[in-house]
Design a protein around this motif. Structure first.
Motif, PDB file in Angstrom:
ATOM      1  N   THR A  29     -22.886 -21.934 -61.903  1.00 13.78           N
ATOM      2  CA  THR A  29     -22.637 -22.552 -63.258  1.00 13.78           C
ATOM      3  C   THR A  29     -21.873 -23.679 -63.441  1.00 13.78           C
ATOM      4  OG1 THR A  29     -23.540 -20.334 -64.203  1.00 13.78           O
ATOM      5  CG2 THR A  29     -22.578 -21.954 -65.676  1.00 13.78           C
ATOM      6  N   ILE A  30     -22.249 -24.829 -63.721  1.00  9.92           N
ATOM      7  CA  ILE A  30     -21.403 -25.969 -64.033  1.00  9.92           C
ATOM      8  C   ILE A  30     -20.550 -25.748 -65.152  1.00  9.92           C
ATOM      9  CG2 ILE A  30     -21.366 -28.305 -64.441  1.00  9.92           C
ATOM     10  CD1 ILE A  30     -24.012 -28.748 -63.421  1.00  9.92           C
ATOM     11  N   ILE A  31     -19.050 -25.624 -64.763  1.00 10.39           N
ATOM     12  CA  ILE A  31     -18.200 -25.425 -65.655  1.00 10.39           C
ATOM     13  C   ILE A  31     -17.356 -26.505 -66.367  1.00 10.39           C
ATOM     14  CG2 ILE A  31     -17.777 -22.938 -65.213  1.00 10.39           C
ATOM     15  CD1 ILE A  31     -15.179 -23.754 -63.966  1.00 10.39           C
ATOM     16  N   GLU A  32     -17.521 -27.748 -65.423  1.00 12.13           N
ATOM     17  CA  GLU A  32     -16.718 -28.964 -65.969  1.00 12.13           C
ATOM     18  C   GLU A  32     -17.517 -30.061 -65.310  1.00 12.13           C
ATOM     19  OE1 GLU A  32     -12.415 -30.444 -64.891  1.00 12.13           O
ATOM     20  OE2 GLU A  32     -12.436 -28.421 -65.869  1.00 12.13           O
ATOM     21  N   ALA A  33     -17.807 -31.234 -65.846  1.00 13.57           N
ATOM     22  CA  ALA A  33     -18.477 -32.615 -65.603  1.00 13.57           C
ATOM     23  C   ALA A  33     -17.501 -33.638 -65.980  1.00 13.57           C
ATOM     24  CB  ALA A  33     -19.833 -32.601 -66.118  1.00 13.57           C
ATOM     25  N   GLU A  34     -17.075 -34.416 -64.956  1.00 16.26           N
ATOM     26  CA  GLU A  34     -16.561 -35.875 -65.329  1.00 16.26           C
ATOM     27  C   GLU A  34     -17.148 -36.847 -64.609  1.00 16.26           C
ATOM     28  OE1 GLU A  34     -12.419 -35.194 -63.591  1.00 16.26           O
ATOM     29  OE2 GLU A  34     -11.955 -33.392 -64.831  1.00 16.26           O
ATOM     30  N   ASP A  35     -16.487 -38.238 -65.240  1.00 15.88           N
ATOM     31  CA  ASP A  35     -17.060 -39.277 -64.850  1.00 15.88           C
ATOM     32  C   ASP A  35     -16.416 -39.596 -63.415  1.00 15.88           C
ATOM     33  OD1 ASP A  35     -18.899 -40.014 -66.942  1.00 15.88           O
ATOM     34  OD2 ASP A  35     -17.331 -40.797 -68.016  1.00 15.88           O
ATOM     35  N   PHE A  36     -17.348 -40.195 -62.544  1.00 20.88           N
ATOM     36  CA  PHE A  36     -16.649 -40.748 -61.200  1.00 20.88           C
ATOM     37  C   PHE A  36     -16.551 -42.071 -61.123  1.00 20.88           C
ATOM     38  CE2 PHE A  36     -16.891 -38.942 -56.387  1.00 20.88           C
ATOM     39  CZ  PHE A  36     -15.590 -39.752 -56.223  1.00 20.88           C
ATOM     40  N   PRO A  37     -15.892 -42.955 -61.927  1.00 23.03           N
ATOM     41  CA  PRO A  37     -15.948 -44.375 -61.570  1.00 23.03           C
ATOM     42  C   PRO A  37     -15.891 -45.061 -60.519  1.00 23.03           C
ATOM     43  CG  PRO A  37     -14.121 -43.648 -62.951  1.00 23.03           C
ATOM     44  CD  PRO A  37     -14.745 -42.428 -62.705  1.00 23.03           C
ATOM     45  N   GLU A  38     -15.111 -44.249 -59.561  1.00 16.34           N
ATOM     46  CA  GLU A  38     -14.589 -44.958 -58.173  1.00 16.34           C
ATOM     47  C   GLU A  38     -15.617 -44.488 -57.076  1.00 16.34           C
ATOM     48  OE1 GLU A  38     -11.945 -41.219 -58.765  1.00 16.34           O
ATOM     49  OE2 GLU A  38     -12.832 -42.684 -60.038  1.00 16.34           O
ATOM     50  N   ARG A  40     -18.860 -45.347 -55.027  1.00 18.61           N
ATOM     51  CA  ARG A  40     -19.790 -46.207 -54.897  1.00 18.61           C
ATOM     52  C   ARG A  40     -21.092 -46.211 -55.659  1.00 18.61           C
ATOM     53  NH1 ARG A  40     -20.430 -46.503 -48.718  1.00 18.61           N
ATOM     54  NH2 ARG A  40     -20.657 -44.300 -49.212  1.00 18.61           N
ATOM     55  N   LYS A  41     -21.683 -45.162 -55.679  1.00 17.79           N
ATOM     56  CA  LYS A  41     -22.931 -44.764 -56.265  1.00 17.79           C
ATOM     57  C   LYS A  41     -22.780 -44.166 -57.549  1.00 17.79           C
ATOM     58  CE  LYS A  41     -25.986 -45.164 -52.329  1.00 17.79           C
ATOM     59  NZ  LYS A  41     -26.921 -44.610 -51.314  1.00 17.79           N
ATOM     60  N   PRO A  42     -23.282 -44.303 -58.618  1.00 20.21           N
ATOM     61  CA  PRO A  42     -23.101 -43.599 -59.980  1.00 20.21           C
ATOM     62  C   PRO A  42     -23.126 -42.230 -59.613  1.00 20.21           C
ATOM     63  CG  PRO A  42     -24.339 -45.654 -60.344  1.00 20.21           C
ATOM     64  CD  PRO A  42     -24.397 -45.545 -59.056  1.00 20.21           C
ATOM     65  N   ALA A  43     -22.165 -41.308 -60.179  1.00 16.74           N
ATOM     66  CA  ALA A  43     -21.946 -39.813 -59.979  1.00 16.74           C
ATOM     67  C   ALA A  43     -21.033 -39.172 -60.988  1.00 16.74           C
ATOM     68  CB  ALA A  43     -21.561 -39.573 -58.378  1.00 16.74           C
ATOM     69  N   PHE A  44     -21.411 -38.036 -60.905  1.00 16.44           N
ATOM     70  CA  PHE A  44     -20.467 -37.072 -61.882  1.00 16.44           C
ATOM     71  C   PHE A  44     -19.526 -36.146 -60.692  1.00 16.44           C
ATOM     72  CE2 PHE A  44     -23.818 -37.275 -64.997  1.00 16.44           C
ATOM     73  CZ  PHE A  44     -22.942 -38.040 -65.821  1.00 16.44           C
ATOM     74  N   LYS A  45     -18.474 -35.743 -61.177  1.00 10.49           N
ATOM     75  CA  LYS A  45     -17.536 -34.897 -60.526  1.00 10.49           C
ATOM     76  C   LYS A  45     -17.908 -33.618 -61.268  1.00 10.49           C
ATOM     77  CE  LYS A  45     -13.616 -37.155 -60.583  1.00 10.49           C
ATOM     78  NZ  LYS A  45     -12.302 -37.717 -60.480  1.00 10.49           N
ATOM     79  N   LEU A  46     -18.347 -32.503 -60.462  1.00  6.10           N
ATOM     80  CA  LEU A  46     -18.500 -31.389 -61.068  1.00  6.10           C
ATOM     81  C   LEU A  46     -17.726 -30.255 -60.504  1.00  6.10           C
ATOM     82  CD1 LEU A  46     -22.450 -31.269 -60.559  1.00  6.10           C
ATOM     83  CD2 LEU A  46     -21.241 -32.162 -62.457  1.00  6.10           C
ATOM     84  N   LYS A  47     -17.540 -29.358 -61.300  1.00  3.06           N
ATOM     85  CA  LYS A  47     -16.844 -28.134 -61.054  1.00  3.06           C
ATOM     86  C   LYS A  47     -17.919 -26.809 -61.239  1.00  3.06           C
ATOM     87  CE  LYS A  47     -11.887 -28.957 -61.184  1.00  3.06           C
ATOM     88  NZ  LYS A  47     -10.490 -28.689 -62.119  1.00  3.06           N
ATOM     89  N   ILE A  88     -15.058 -37.867 -50.499  1.00  2.54           N
ATOM     90  CA  ILE A  88     -15.453 -39.290 -51.188  1.00  2.54           C
ATOM     91  C   ILE A  88     -14.665 -39.995 -52.131  1.00  2.54           C
ATOM     92  CG2 ILE A  88     -17.613 -39.777 -52.608  1.00  2.54           C
ATOM     93  CD1 ILE A  88     -18.919 -36.983 -51.883  1.00  2.54           C
ATOM     94  N   GLY A  89     -14.049 -41.109 -51.774  1.00  2.00           N
ATOM     95  CA  GLY A  89     -13.008 -41.595 -52.123  1.00  2.00           C
ATOM     96  C   GLY A  89     -11.638 -40.619 -52.232  1.00  2.00           C
ATOM     97  N   LYS A  90     -11.203 -40.851 -53.345  1.00  2.00           N
ATOM     98  CA  LYS A  90     -10.383 -39.659 -53.548  1.00  2.00           C
ATOM     99  C   LYS A  90     -10.624 -38.197 -53.831  1.00  2.00           C
ATOM    100  CE  LYS A  90      -6.690 -43.174 -55.119  1.00  2.00           C
ATOM    101  NZ  LYS A  90      -6.426 -43.795 -56.100  1.00  2.00           N
ATOM    102  N   PHE A  91     -11.771 -38.075 -53.969  1.00  2.00           N
ATOM    103  CA  PHE A  91     -12.305 -36.486 -54.383  1.00  2.00           C
ATOM    104  C   PHE A  91     -12.851 -35.832 -53.093  1.00  2.00           C
ATOM    105  CE2 PHE A  91     -16.137 -34.282 -56.135  1.00  2.00           C
ATOM    106  CZ  PHE A  91     -15.262 -33.498 -57.136  1.00  2.00           C
ATOM    107  N   MET A  92     -12.613 -34.543 -53.195  1.00  2.00           N
ATOM    108  CA  MET A  92     -13.096 -33.533 -52.037  1.00  2.00           C
ATOM    109  C   MET A  92     -14.210 -33.125 -52.500  1.00  2.00           C
ATOM    110  SD  MET A  92     -12.728 -32.961 -48.673  1.00  2.00           S
ATOM    111  CE  MET A  92     -11.165 -33.351 -48.293  1.00  2.00           C
ATOM    112  N   SER A  93     -15.489 -33.246 -52.272  1.00  2.00           N
ATOM    113  CA  SER A  93     -16.547 -32.536 -52.312  1.00  2.00           C
ATOM    114  C   SER A  93     -16.655 -31.310 -51.464  1.00  2.00           C
ATOM    115  CB  SER A  93     -17.971 -33.488 -52.421  1.00  2.00           C
ATOM    116  OG  SER A  93     -18.994 -32.996 -52.889  1.00  2.00           O
ATOM    117  N   GLU A  94     -16.823 -30.255 -52.096  1.00  2.00           N
ATOM    118  CA  GLU A  94     -16.694 -28.892 -51.404  1.00  2.00           C
ATOM    119  C   GLU A  94     -18.137 -28.258 -51.130  1.00  2.00           C
ATOM    120  OE1 GLU A  94     -12.533 -27.146 -52.705  1.00  2.00           O
ATOM    121  OE2 GLU A  94     -14.284 -27.144 -54.084  1.00  2.00           O
TER     122      GLU A  94
END
Length: 123
Positions: A29-38, A40-47, A88-94
């Motif tokens: 279940t998605i518990i958090e969604a944030e914009d991911f402006p950095e 390269r392709k439009p995306a969200f950062k999800l927890k 992915i940039g400064k974000f670690m996609s797990e």
């Protein structure tokens, strides 16, 4: 979600059932969604909460064409939980959030049609 295949692509080569079992696909279940402006392709950062055994994992998902950030929290999705993490940039996609391309190529999330416990495994 980086492998977008057209609906007219033939089926992949046959694999053994044991190969399928190596891919651990779980519901969370998605518990958090944030914009991911950095990104390269439009995306969200999800927890995403995958229940007590796996816990909360992060994912980058290119789903901005069909989903608003504020409608994602509380939604159940499917993800591969046993790939190595990807930077992915400064974000670690797990985990790899799963989806299908619609007719325009935008990603539609893969989810159960009824609620199931977080951490349930696809079989």
């Amino acid at each position: 979600m980086h492998l977008h295949h057209a609906p007219d692509t033939p089926a992949a080569d046959p694999i053994a059932f044991d190969d399928f079992l190596k891919v651990d696909i779980r519901i969370g279940t998605i518990i958090e969604a944030e914009d991911f402006p950095e990104a390269r392709k439009p995306a969200f950062k999800l927890k995403i909460d995958f229940g007590p055994a796996i816990g909360v994992r992060k994912s980058s998902a290119q789903i901005v064409a069909r989903y608003a950030r504020d409608e994602l929290v509380g939604r159940q999705i499917a993800a591969v939980v046993n790939f190595p993490p990807r930077q992915i940039g400064k974000f670690m996609s797990e985990v790899l959030t799963l989806g299908f391309a619609d007719e325009e190529g935008a990603v539609i999330l893969f989810a159960p049609d009824q609620a199931v416990p977080n951490g349930s495994r696809l079989f």
